[in-house]
Design a protein around this motif. Structure first.
Motif, PDB file in Angstrom:
ATOM      1  N   VAL A   1      -8.025 -11.311   1.146  1.00 29.01           N
ATOM      2  CA  VAL A   1      -8.302 -12.640   1.700  1.00 29.01           C
ATOM      3  C   VAL A   1      -7.040 -13.201   2.358  1.00 29.01           C
ATOM      4  N   SER A   2      -5.881 -13.036   1.696  1.00 28.11           N
ATOM      5  CA  SER A   2      -4.614 -13.494   2.269  1.00 28.11           C
ATOM      6  C   SER A   2      -4.298 -12.754   3.564  1.00 28.11           C
ATOM      7  N   VAL A   3      -4.575 -11.451   3.586  1.00 24.75           N
ATOM      8  CA  VAL A   3      -4.321 -10.647   4.784  1.00 24.75           C
ATOM      9  C   VAL A   3      -5.234 -11.098   5.924  1.00 24.75           C
ATOM     10  N   MET A   4      -6.504 -11.348   5.612  1.00 19.80           N
ATOM     11  CA  MET A   4      -7.433 -11.824   6.646  1.00 19.80           C
ATOM     12  C   MET A   4      -6.998 -13.180   7.191  1.00 19.80           C
ATOM     13  N   ASP A   5      -6.489 -14.036   6.315  1.00 18.61           N
ATOM     14  CA  ASP A   5      -5.988 -15.335   6.768  1.00 18.61           C
ATOM     15  C   ASP A   5      -4.805 -15.158   7.718  1.00 18.61           C
ATOM     16  N   ALA A   6      -3.899 -14.224   7.371  1.00 22.18           N
ATOM     17  CA  ALA A   6      -2.745 -13.964   8.235  1.00 22.18           C
ATOM     18  C   ALA A   6      -3.201 -13.437   9.592  1.00 22.18           C
ATOM     19  N   CYS A   7      -4.182 -12.546   9.592  1.00 24.53           N
ATOM     20  CA  CYS A   7      -4.718 -12.018  10.856  1.00 24.53           C
ATOM     21  C   CYS A   7      -5.391 -13.128  11.667  1.00 24.53           C
ATOM     22  N   ALA A   8      -6.114 -14.004  10.973  1.00 27.49           N
ATOM     23  CA  ALA A   8      -6.788 -15.111  11.658  1.00 27.49           C
ATOM     24  C   ALA A   8      -5.770 -16.061  12.281  1.00 27.49           C
ATOM     25  N   ASN A   9      -4.723 -16.396  11.530  1.00 23.15           N
ATOM     26  CA  ASN A   9      -3.728 -17.350  12.017  1.00 23.15           C
ATOM     27  C   ASN A   9      -2.903 -16.808  13.172  1.00 23.15           C
ATOM     28  N   SER A  10      -2.796 -15.488  13.261  1.00 21.46           N
ATOM     29  CA  SER A  10      -2.036 -14.877  14.356  1.00 21.46           C
ATOM     30  C   SER A  10      -2.939 -14.239  15.411  1.00 21.46           C
ATOM     31  N   SER A  11      -4.251 -14.406  15.241  1.00 26.48           N
ATOM     32  CA  SER A  11      -5.239 -13.801  16.151  1.00 26.48           C
ATOM     33  C   SER A  11      -5.003 -12.300  16.317  1.00 26.48           C
TER      34      SER A  11
ATOM     35  N   ASN B   1       0.821  -1.206   0.000  1.00 22.36           N
ATOM     36  CA  ASN B   1       0.000   0.000   0.000  1.00 22.36           C
ATOM     37  C   ASN B   1       0.855   1.256   0.000  1.00 22.36           C
ATOM     38  N   LEU B   2       1.982   1.203   0.714  1.00 17.68           N
ATOM     39  CA  LEU B   2       2.869   2.360   0.783  1.00 17.68           C
ATOM     40  C   LEU B   2       3.518   2.634  -0.566  1.00 17.68           C
ATOM     41  N   GLU B   3       3.910   1.550  -1.265  1.00 13.20           N
ATOM     42  CA  GLU B   3       4.524   1.721  -2.588  1.00 13.20           C
ATOM     43  C   GLU B   3       3.522   2.335  -3.562  1.00 13.20           C
ATOM     44  N   GLY B   4       2.281   1.843  -3.524  1.00 13.62           N
ATOM     45  CA  GLY B   4       1.195   2.474  -4.270  1.00 13.62           C
ATOM     46  C   GLY B   4       1.108   2.171  -5.746  1.00 13.62           C
ATOM     47  N   SER B   5       2.042   1.374  -6.292  1.00 13.83           N
ATOM     48  CA  SER B   5       2.008   1.122  -7.733  1.00 13.83           C
ATOM     49  C   SER B   5       0.967   0.077  -8.115  1.00 13.83           C
ATOM     50  N   GLN B   6       0.611  -0.783  -7.166  1.00 13.18           N
ATOM     51  CA  GLN B   6      -0.358  -1.834  -7.444  1.00 13.18           C
ATOM     52  C   GLN B   6      -1.498  -1.771  -6.432  1.00 13.18           C
ATOM     53  N   ARG B   7      -2.689  -1.898  -6.907  1.00 16.22           N
ATOM     54  CA  ARG B   7      -3.876  -1.812  -6.053  1.00 16.22           C
ATOM     55  C   ARG B   7      -4.226  -3.198  -5.501  1.00 16.22           C
ATOM     56  N   PRO B   8      -4.414  -3.337  -4.192  1.00 14.18           N
ATOM     57  CA  PRO B   8      -4.813  -4.644  -3.641  1.00 14.18           C
ATOM     58  C   PRO B   8      -6.156  -5.082  -4.217  1.00 14.18           C
ATOM     59  N   ASN B   9      -6.318  -6.386  -4.416  1.00 13.10           N
ATOM     60  CA  ASN B   9      -7.590  -6.910  -4.892  1.00 13.10           C
ATOM     61  C   ASN B   9      -8.181  -7.858  -3.848  1.00 13.10           C
ATOM     62  N   VAL B  10      -9.230  -8.547  -4.219  1.00 14.12           N
ATOM     63  CA  VAL B  10      -9.895  -9.442  -3.264  1.00 14.12           C
ATOM     64  C   VAL B  10      -8.938 -10.509  -2.746  1.00 14.12           C
TER      65      VAL B  10
ATOM     66  N   PRO C   1     -15.673  -3.104  -3.927  1.00 13.12           N
ATOM     67  CA  PRO C   1     -17.114  -3.302  -3.737  1.00 13.12           C
ATOM     68  C   PRO C   1     -17.348  -4.539  -2.867  1.00 13.12           C
ATOM     69  N   PRO C   2     -18.552  -4.702  -2.326  1.00 21.90           N
ATOM     70  CA  PRO C   2     -18.836  -5.870  -1.482  1.00 21.90           C
ATOM     71  C   PRO C   2     -18.545  -7.178  -2.216  1.00 21.90           C
ATOM     72  N   SER C   3     -17.990  -8.132  -1.498  1.00 21.07           N
ATOM     73  CA  SER C   3     -17.609  -9.417  -2.078  1.00 21.07           C
ATOM     74  C   SER C   3     -17.913 -10.527  -1.082  1.00 21.07           C
ATOM     75  N   VAL C   4     -18.607 -11.561  -1.537  1.00 25.36           N
ATOM     76  CA  VAL C   4     -18.921 -12.697  -0.667  1.00 25.36           C
ATOM     77  C   VAL C   4     -17.632 -13.389  -0.225  1.00 25.36           C
ATOM     78  N   ILE C   5     -16.681 -13.516  -1.152  1.00 29.01           N
ATOM     79  CA  ILE C   5     -15.417 -14.199  -0.831  1.00 29.01           C
ATOM     80  C   ILE C   5     -14.680 -13.456   0.273  1.00 29.01           C
ATOM     81  N   LEU C   6     -14.582 -12.133   0.138  1.00 28.98           N
ATOM     82  CA  LEU C   6     -13.866 -11.349   1.135  1.00 28.98           C
ATOM     83  C   LEU C   6     -14.621 -11.322   2.459  1.00 28.98           C
TER      84      LEU C   6
END
Length: 701
Positions: free
Chosen positions: A393-403, A380-389, A420-425
């Protein structure tokens, strides 16, 4: 030649001098040879200065070349300058918009045409089909017929492609009938495309019949029917077809490689790849990606490195999609240093895309979730690429695995601002809150999903189950049934884990049988564990017996069931049967077996099992295995041996080992060994257990 002698009429009807005609041909030749936009614009300026730009012949060429160079504005300007644009002028402008993926304006130009021939219709239909807008392509085809324009072979090739992309078998059959009615079925390209279309639409039998009807079976036809089998899960038929092929190309090899990889036969896919290479078939980027994914799934780093070398030799390693597959391989195989080096090299060349970041986030998450979160914020800091779903999802998994609830909340807010809203996310967010113990928030997020799918319902059920809300978890399962949603195998695994009574286990088991999941490995293992937890060992044995091909996980579940219920003899007997059955035991197996022997006081069997882990089965003992043996030695009063074993561990004894040893010291009245309490307190000073044990030792001494 006569026209060059007597002159040529211009668009306005006047005679053109032969030198003008020669100049026009020179301009035309130069236009066709242009390879870059700057040169084309310079040439256009010269043509304009000469006054030839208003002639349809040169104007059409300019429009065409601007389209190929991707400059749609220049193409439109060149078209506007033509004095009397003809049907070819309009068609070329449509094609220019199509090449620029500007289908909206292409359609506007097409609709504005004063007249349209089959070439114009083919241009717009093909444009929609190639870019995945198959419904629009089919609608235009129907309109073309209503306008009285007869389709030709090019039209049907575009329609067959559109139908293949649409994946509708019924529509495929209708298109096939029209091809036959129009008597275009004798064209070899069309006949091969029919085989391909049926395969893409799931009509394997129709694809085979279309292939068998081919008068001349070329490698294209063979590959089309092979792909039909491969993409529809008919691996045996795909293998037979591949073996029967008189000639194979790289597409044929890719089809059989993908078929094996998709069916989980990663080893065979790798063997095929190296066989392909030995036959001198040049791999494509698709080949390399397939093989790298197979190597990653099989955990075969050596095969992946071999594929990497071949990719470098073929000049494919620099392609972005291949580079990302290599990142994925090294990340999956735990070679984080290699993945880091590749990721850094991509950054140096300014070629990282969102997929590169996603793969790196996942690779770092396997080592340390905190590293994955740092990577996400760096992206996000670099800003050249926009995060996608996928990123979130990978970030949420990392947060879940580390509580890591705080980071999970931040990532959730960031995703809401960007996507936009996403069922997967949303499902990943539900999982994150569940793993962090915020079951009420997880439910709020779940209730906010407009149309939750089976995966979302399973995530909610799992969140309840993991947090000890068994009643609510089973209520979710019942609600799914009311809504007509069919639970998946994952749903049933979580539902079984949520059961707290034998009655509820049997009720869920009945649903599993009705759904046909009793032969699923994960479901069968969950049932055996649940019945063992409830002491219903006959039920556990029956779930084991009716399970699938018995793997280590299922055997481990049955051994653990006997160990939990202190039936050591049965547990050891099952272990021996497992080995005799040719199933390799793993670390989990030996924890259960050692526990079995330990509960029964079978000291000699414990030693035999512990020593045989490496010698007979190649399993390196871990801290849990050492703890089991220390516990048994301590309970047998052999404290010196237990103390010596802890001293000889290749790692520091954990809290459980020290506490077990201290408990044995208490039972044996060995006050002098109370130094063990100090070690236990160092390992986990927040626990009151060692304090209580030490206090009781001194109280009763």
């Amino acid at each position: 030649m006569l026209s060059l002698i007597v002159g040529t009429r211009t668009a306005g009807g006047t005679e053109a001098h032969p030198r003008d005609e020669a100049k026009k041909q020179d301009f035309a030749s130069n236009i066709r040879q242009c390879s870059d936009l700057a040169t084309l614009r310079l040439l256009h300026a010269q043509i304009t200065a000469s006054g030839h730009h208003r002639r349809p012949f040169l104007g059409n060429l300019l429009v065409q070349m601007y389209g190929k160079c991707g400059s749609i504005e220049d193409a439109r300007a060149a078209f506007a300058a033509i004095a009397s644009p003809n049907i070819y002028s309009w068609t070329i402008l449509v094609a220019a918009h199509v090449q620029a993926s500007d289908l909206c304006d292409a359609r506007a130009v097409f609709d504005a045409m004063p007249s349209r021939d089959v070439v114009a219709w083919n241009s717009i239909i093909g444009g929609y089909a190639r870019r995945g807008h198959c419904g629009e392509a089919i609608d235009l085809f129907c309109r073309m017929d209503l306008d009285g324009v007869r389709a030709d072979a090019v039209t049907f090739l575009a329609m067959l492609d559109a139908c293949a992309r649409q994946g509708c078998l019924e529509l495929a059959r209708e298109i096939h009938e029209i091809v036959i009615e129009e008597r275009c079925g004798s064209d070899s390209k069309i006949r091969n495309s029919i085989v391909n279309m049926y395969g893409k639409c799931g009509g394997v039998e129709e694809a085979r019949r279309a292939f068998d009807s081919l008068e001349e079976k070329t490698v294209i036809g063979w590959t089309a029917v092979l792909t039909a089998y491969a993409q529809n899960g008919h691996l045996a038929e795909a293998r037979e077809t591949f073996a029967a092929m008189p000639e194979r190309n790289v597409v044929s090899w890719n089809a059989i490689l993908s078929a094996n990889a998709q069916q989980g036969n990663h080893r065979e896919a790798l063997e095929l790849f190296f066989g392909m290479n030995s036959e001198g078939i040049q791999a494509s980027a698709i080949t390399i990606i397939c093989v790298l994914d197979a190597a990653a799934s099989a955990g075969d780093l050596d095969a992946g490195i071999g594929a990497h070398a071949i990719a470098i030799e073929a000049g494919l390693a620099g392609e972005m999609i291949v580079a990302n597959a290599l990142l994925h391989l090294y990340g999956e195989c735990g070679e984080l240093a290699a993945a880091e080096a590749m990721f850094a090299a991509l950054g140096d060349r300014h070629r990282r895309n969102t997929m590169s970041w996603n793969v790196m986030i996942s690779a770092r998450a396997r080592v340390d979730p905190a590293m994955a979160l740092e990577t996400f914020w760096a992206m996000n800091l670099e800003g050249s690429q926009r995060p996608n779903v996928v990123t979130f999802v990978s970030v949420m998994d990392a947060c879940a695995n580390s509580s890591n609830l705080a980071q999970g909340k931040l990532a959730q807010a960031h995703s809401a601002a960007l996507l936009p809203p996403s069922v997967i996310l949303a499902t990943a967010v539900v999982t994150m809150y569940g793993r962090c113990g915020r079951i009420d928030t997880a439910r709020e997020v779940f209730d906010g999903i407009s149309l939750p799918d089976v995966i979302a319902w399973s995530a909610m059920l799992t969140a309840y189950s993991q947090n000890g809300h068994g009643k609510e978890a089973l209520a979710v399962l019942a609600e799914m049934d009311v809504l007509g949603l069919k639970p998946s195998a994952v749903t049933y695994v979580s539902a079984v884990d949520a059961c707290v009574s034998l009655e509820s286990i049997r009720t869920v088991h009945d649903g599993i049988v009705d759904a046909g999941f009793q032969s699923n490995g994960a479901v069968a293992s969950a049932l055996v564990h649940a019945y063992g937890r409830s002491g219903a060992l006959p039920d556990a044995a029956e779930a084991f017996r009716t399970g699938p091909l018995r793997d280590a996980a299922l055997w481990n579940a049955l051994i653990a069931a006997f160990a939990r219920n202190e039936l050591a003899g049965f547990g050891v007997a099952v272990f021996r049967e497992m080995v005799a059955d040719g199933v390799a035991p793993n670390e989990i197996t030996f924890v259960s077996v050692l526990c079995c022997c330990g509960h029964a006081g079978l000291l000699e069997d414990v030693w035999s099992c512990f020593v045989g882990m490496i010698g007979d089965h190649g399993v390196v003992p871990g801290v849990d295995h050492y703890a089991c043996v220390v516990d048994l030695l301590g309970r047998a009063g052999r404290l010196t041996e237990a103390e010596d074993l802890m001293a000889s561990m290749p790692f520091e004894p954990d809290f459980a080992a020290w506490t077990s040893f201290l408990d044995s010291c208490k039972s044996s009245g060995a006050r002098t060994r109370s130094f063990a309490a100090a070690n236990a307190l160092v390992v986990d000073p927040s626990s009151s257990g060692p304090y209580v044990l030490l206090s009781n030792m001194h109280k009763h001494s």
